[in-house]
Design an enzyme around this catalytic site. Sequence first.
Site, mmCIF file in Angstrom:
data_model
loop_
_atom_site.group_PDB
_atom_site.id
_atom_site.type_symbol
_atom_site.label_atom_id
_atom_site.label_comp_id
_atom_site.label_asym_id
_atom_site.label_seq_id
_atom_site.Cartn_x
_atom_site.Cartn_y
_atom_site.Cartn_z
ATOM 1 N N GLU A 194 3.666 -7.074 14.353
ATOM 2 C CA GLU A 194 2.692 -7.439 15.382
ATOM 3 C C GLU A 194 2.097 -8.828 15.221
ATOM 4 O O GLU A 194 1.638 -9.421 16.174
ATOM 5 C CB GLU A 194 1.596 -6.384 15.505
ATOM 6 C CG GLU A 194 0.799 -6.141 14.245
ATOM 7 C CD GLU A 194 1.365 -5.061 13.344
ATOM 8 O OE1 GLU A 194 0.604 -4.534 12.530
ATOM 9 O OE2 GLU A 194 2.568 -4.746 13.418
ATOM 10 N N ARG A 238 0.815 -1.216 0.000
ATOM 11 C CA ARG A 238 0.000 0.000 0.000
ATOM 12 C C ARG A 238 0.849 1.266 0.000
ATOM 13 O O ARG A 238 0.403 2.320 -0.439
ATOM 14 C CB ARG A 238 -1.011 -0.044 1.137
ATOM 15 C CG ARG A 238 -2.057 -1.147 0.901
ATOM 16 C CD ARG A 238 -2.987 -1.381 2.073
ATOM 17 N NE ARG A 238 -2.316 -1.716 3.303
ATOM 18 C CZ ARG A 238 -1.936 -2.935 3.672
ATOM 19 N NH1 ARG A 238 -2.168 -3.954 2.876
ATOM 20 N NH2 ARG A 238 -1.333 -3.142 4.814
#
Length: 181
Positions: free
Chosen positions: A104, A67
């Site tokens: 994460e 992105r």
Amino acid sequence: MTDSALAPIDALLRTHIAEYPGFPTPGVLFRDITPLLRDAAALRTVIQHWKTLIPEGIEYIVGTEARGFVLGAPLAYEIGAGFIPVRKAGKLPGNPAGLSYDLEYGSARIEIPENSLPAGARTLVVDDLLATGGTAAATLELVRRFDVEVLGATFLIELAGLAGRDQLPGVPLTAVWTIQD
């Protein structure tokens, strides 16, 4: 910029960012920019606003796959800068510079073409989201290997509650939309 000046951008993003709880893993709330990308007028409005938030004199925007490509390239175009993609491992020929890092919900490796940035180049790192800061920190570390001048990092969305900024000490940061939760 005042809160009232940001209200139209915040409202636009609130209606153009989809949320998917539990993706890609339980406990993660994925923010999807596809609705923004499919609305040409909204995307143009965001890019026009975004360019007012970044420093002047940028020679290269470095965008992180995937992105960061989609958002970084039009931002680079708007300000007259070159665009350098940071890719996932195994996508580049030759001997790309690379870095492995934790994020994460797993680990990853990013790479950049070995001769992509000249020493001293004034660069800005761009990505869609600043969450815990792992990808941004890795991208900055990788870019700095080229002995460039990093003018900062900028994101479409910052999830302030995840403290990603803490992983990027001394780096000027901007975000188009900051979410406090």
